[in-house]
Design an enzyme around this catalytic site. Structure first.
Site, short mmCIF file in Angstrom:
data_model
loop_
_atom_site.label_atom_id
_atom_site.label_comp_id
_atom_site.label_asym_id
_atom_site.label_seq_id
_atom_site.Cartn_x
_atom_site.Cartn_y
_atom_site.Cartn_z
N ASP A 208 0.66 -1.23 0.19
CA ASP A 208 -0.06 0.11 0.36
C ASP A 208 1.11 1.01 0.10
O ASP A 208 1.95 1.49 0.17
CB ASP A 208 -0.76 -0.16 1.22
CG ASP A 208 -1.79 0.72 0.93
OD1 ASP A 208 -2.78 1.10 0.19
OD2 ASP A 208 -1.50 2.09 1.92
N GLU B 46 2.03 -0.49 -4.65
CA GLU B 46 1.34 1.16 -5.16
C GLU B 46 1.72 1.86 -5.05
O GLU B 46 2.27 2.47 -3.64
CB GLU B 46 -0.42 0.96 -4.22
CG GLU B 46 -1.45 1.79 -4.77
CD GLU B 46 -2.02 1.68 -3.35
OE1 GLU B 46 -3.65 2.95 -4.09
OE2 GLU B 46 -1.80 1.98 -2.29
C1 BGC Z 1 -5.41 1.97 -0.38
C2 BGC Z 1 -6.86 2.36 0.00
C3 BGC Z 1 -6.77 3.43 1.53
C4 BGC Z 1 -5.46 3.77 1.09
C5 BGC Z 1 -5.07 4.42 2.71
C6 BGC Z 1 -4.62 3.38 -0.42
O1 BGC Z 1 -4.26 3.62 -1.60
O2 BGC Z 1 -5.72 1.28 -1.46
O3 BGC Z 1 -7.84 2.01 0.26
O4 BGC Z 1 -7.67 4.17 1.94
O5 BGC Z 1 -4.87 3.42 0.47
O6 BGC Z 1 -4.62 3.27 3.06
#
Ligand code: BGC
Ligand code: MG
Length: 527
Positions: free
Chosen positions: A191, A259
């Site tokens: 994440d 990500e």
């Molecule tokens: C996740 C989200 C989340 C955020 C904070 C992201 O990019 O995919 O769902 O709210 O990170 O953790």
């Protein structure tokens, strides 16, 4: 080829209206029947669920709502027996404010974990130390009366950011990673990988000129788009952390997809973070999660940029996930268009990830304000309705209670429109999108050039996007008419044998012209 599961909404096995790990186990044969290589499960760790699991209060346990560690072991075991790898979602950049680390850190300024989060004194006038904004609205700083200091939160107030400049924090999150590697997971979705470090000097972010703003990450009504996030994220130290993370992965032969959320620099970061063998293997890109339908021109632009800044890197593409409006609604796709985008996705260079229900062509569900759960949607309603509309329960059967998801009232309502599109109904209907997804996934799997090959560069000719994918001994020409009107293209030189009849692929005529019907593709093998 990855299948993303949002565990709260996949299958409830214990009748509490919330999906759980044993529910997933029950549905693994269905997932395997799609032909995917791996599953990515969104967070199921102990959490107060303020951000539905993206706020972790214990990295090394399963939230009771989702089951137990033994359930997780059963899940890994079953997935492996079915030939699928398991990737879990590590949310390392921040914890929940209920995590024991934060409880200790916030107690005073002298405890052992005093420096584990990003704390700062106020400015002399009492205001926050700088202008950084939270994605979920308001300042990124929250006052804490115990320490009489502010702490940083890039997301909710209840999601304090860890201080990665502290080596003990780095060790602690690596230990949590190892805990899951030892339990047999094959990889991770990381994440917010570009948020790990914040500028040591906490300098202000500069404003972003209005013409450079885009809503790839945050909706246009969010002032977060008004800044260039120069100091609050994307710090060069991220690479040093990823190097350590990769060394750990390599001990287990595991993989990670990071990500990278940044509306301006996303692809540049993707290039940096996936270069060589030192960092992550893949980065999850936001370009095709954007609001606007990807036109041939836009696709050519995106891939030209990837080829420029990430030539030896590797993207992971998705059209839908648990954070954005489902793409059938976002791009207002007809069934024919949804099919074309599915086939196109399976031909792209990079890994690809589909989101539960995408294979059914589910549109965004309409969730009334009273039923909203997502704090992001509650904050920006009604201009931005948040992420509940893509998180409603999976629909398994048309008639069974709540689409076969749960015997109890689900945490988000099942959409009536979705009930007409259930797995059971689509299994029976040879013309259903579900079968197209299966065929397209199988087509990708059967062609090494599509799975891991290079490409000739993505070209746009009017309404057609086209490219050649190539691996040792295999070249595949791929063209897609992304419009409602018939159109034509001249085939590249050489002998091309049409393939992909099961995907509705067109045959070139004798004069080498390729006539494509609306939303039709052409796939051909060089012979
Ligand atoms: C996740 C989200 C989340 C955020 C904070 C992201 O990019 O995919 O769902 O709210 O990170 O953790
Ligand atoms: Mg349950």
């Amino acid at each position: 080829m990855i299948y993303q599961i949002y565990p709260r909404s996949y299958q409830d096995s214990n009748g509490d209206g919330i999906g759980d790990l044993l529910g997933i186990v029950q549905r693994l044969p269905y997932i395997a029947s799609l032909g995917v290589d791996a599953i990515w499960i969104s967070p199921f760790f102990t959490s107060p669920m303020k951000d539905f699991g993206y706020d972790v209060s214990d990295y090394c346990d399963v939230d009771p709502m989702f089951g137990t560690l033994a359930d997780f072991d059963a899940l890994v075991d079953t997935a492996h027996k079915l030939g699928m790898k398991v990737m879990i979602d590590l949310v390392l950049s921040h914890t929940s404010d209920q995590h024991a680390w934060f409880t200790e850190s916030r107690a005073n300024r002298t405890n052992d974990k005093a420096d584990w989060y990003v704390w700062s004194d106020p400015k002399p006038d009492g205001t926050p130390p700088n202008n950084w904004l939270s994605i979920f609205g308001g300042s990124a700083w929250q006052w804490d009366a115990r320490r009489e200091q502010y702490y940083l939160h890039n997301f909710l107030v209840s999601q304090p950011d860890l201080n990665f400049h502290n080596e003990e924090v780095v060790q602690a999150v690596l230990n949590a990673t190892q805990f899951w590697l030892d339990r047999g997971v094959d990889g991770f979705r990381l994440d917010t990988i570009n948020f790990y470090y914040a500028d040591n000097e906490l300098r202000d972010n500069p404003p972003l000129p209005a013409e450079e703003r885009n809503a790839n990450i945050a909706p246009s009504v969010n002032p977060y788009n008004h800044q260039m996030h120069l100091h609050s994220k994307n710090q060069p130290e991220n690479l040093e952390f990823l190097r350590k993370f990769r060394a750990l992965l390599d001990q287990y032969g595991a993989a990670a997809v990071g990500e990278v959320g940044d509306a301006q620099l996303g692809l540049d970061l993707l290039g940096e973070y996936t270069a060589g063998e030192d960092f992550v293997q893949m980065c999850y890109a936001f370009e095709l999660l954007a609001k606007d339908t990807p036109t041939p021109e836009r696709l050519a632009q995106v891939f030209a940029k990837v080829d420029e800044v990430a030539a030896d890197g590797w993207a992971c593409w998705a059209f839908s996930n648990h954070d954005v409006m489902r793409h059938v609604s976002r791009w207002n796709l007809t069934p024919a268009a949804a099919r074309a985008f599915c086939t196109l996705m399976m031909c792209l260079r990079g890994s690809v990830c589909i989101y539960q229900g995408e294979e059914l062509g589910l549109p965004e569900a309409d969730v009334p304000f009273e039923a909203l759960q997502d704090p992001y949607g509650i904050e920006f309603w009604p201009e931005f309705k948040g992420r509940d509309g893509c998180r409603t329960p999976m629909v398994w059967e048309p008639s069974n209670q709540n689409g076969g998801f749960s015997a109890h009232q689900p945490w988000l309502p099942v959409s009536n429109e979705h009930l007409q599109m259930s797995v059971a109904d689509q299994e029976e209907d040879p013309a259903a999108l579900l079968h197209h997804y299966r065929r397209a996934i199988a087509f990708r799997r059967a062609h090494p050039a599509l799975v891991a090959g290079d490409h000739s560069g993505v070209q746009a000719t009017d309404d057609i996007v086209h490219f050649i994918r190539m691996a040792k001994g295999q070249q595949i020409f791929c063209a897609f008419n992304l419009s409602d009107s018939p159109t034509a293209l001249t085939m590249p030189d050489g002998n091309w044998q049409p393939i992909g009849a099961e995907l509705g692929s067109a045959h070139p005529s004798a004069d080498g012209k390729l006539h494509l019907g609306p939303w039709q593709c052409a796939l051909a093998l060089h012979v």
